[in-house]
Design a protein around this motif. Structure first.
Motif: not given
Length: 290
Positions: A244-248
């Motif tokens: 759902l959200l980029p790790k970065d």
């Protein structure tokens, strides 16, 4: 949950709310907050795994499980008052806190507003509320938004509660199915969906999305938390398969949260607690030094 050995069930009245509470074990108190559309039964395997090392307390939050679902109070401040009143009722001056999903949004607020009541914090599937809009986050949101259409549907008065509670309850099943990477326990899924048959609980879910889930995310993205330093020692756990959200975009700066670390746990996505409870319990135990 009451048929699981070692897990006790009771009801208390706190902040004018009849709250259902489960607990297990003895010793260092750990408060566990569930997500949506779940209840305290989400934590049963973790409670069983850690009950020989700590006292685990998992309430059904306002509007969920077997706790009352009043017409109002689905905002972070009211839910925090529920929790502080619960701690007072149980005689717990300070606890370790573990929370998932919308419970984790309230958990961050609790750490910031009542740092004297929380020793350590483990947040699951929700980042610390210091997201900064950058290219990585913008691209991630563009990819995630088509999968999150249901949030605005749930939040719509009338329509959201009707779709959650009536007929084959396809919306409730979608929320539980779309973000899993492993099958969730069938008995748990049945219990969560059945609870939403109650019109009052379906309305509570809609108000929860308006008052905490959507508004909490927008507050984090818009910088409402900047300047409020999270001093609580915190571990953020994300399922390695949670897309759902980029790790970065999940890392936070030391100026915002100097004692916060981030770990990615294999074998799970957004419903990490349900999908990989043994590993979640192990990491909670290690972090809390149980």
């Amino acid at each position: 949950m009451t048929d699981l050995t070692g897990i006790r069930s009771s009801s208390v009245t706190v902040n004018g709310l009849r709250m259902h509470v489960t607990d297990a074990g003895a010793g260092t108190p750990v408060l566990l907050l569930h997500g949506f559309p779940e209840s305290s039964r989400e934590w049963a395997p973790v409670m069983t795994a850690l009950s020989d090392r700590a006292r685990l307390v998992a309430p059904d939050l306002r509007g969920a499980g077997e706790t009352d679902a009043p017409n109002a109070g689905y905002d972070s401040e009211t839910v925090q008052r529920d929790l502080i009143a619960l701690l007072d009722e149980l005689g717990l001056a300070r606890v370790d806190l573990v929370a998932h999903d919308w419970g984790a949004i309230v958990g961050f607020d609790l750490c910031l507003s009542h740092p004297d009541r929380v020793r350590n914090y483990v947040a699951v599937a929700v980042p610390a509320p210091y997201l900064r809009m950058n290219r990585a986050l913008a691209l991630g949101l563009m990819k995630a938004l088509p999968h999150l259409w249901f949030q605005w549907v749930v939040a719509m008065p009338g329509l959201g509660p009707a779709l959650l509670s009536r007929g084959r309850q396809r919306l409730a099943h979608y929320i539980l199915d779309a973000f899993k990477t492993r099958p969730l326990p069938a008995a748990d899924v049945a219990a969560y969906v059945e609870a939403l048959r109650d019109p009052a609980r379906a309305r509570a879910a809609s108000k929860l999305y308006r008052g905490i889930i959507l508004s909490g995310f927008m507050k984090a993205v818009n910088g409402a938390y900047r300047g409020r330093v999270l001093e609580t020692r915190t571990l953020v756990l994300f399922g390695a398969d949670d897309r759902l959200l980029p790790k970065d975009a999940l890392h936070v700066g030391r100026d915002d949260a100097p004692h916060t670390t981030l770990e990615f746990v294999p074998g799970g996505g957004h419903y990490l607690v349900d999908e990989n409870p043994a590993e979640v319990a192990r990491r909670i135990g290690d972090f809390l030094r149980l």
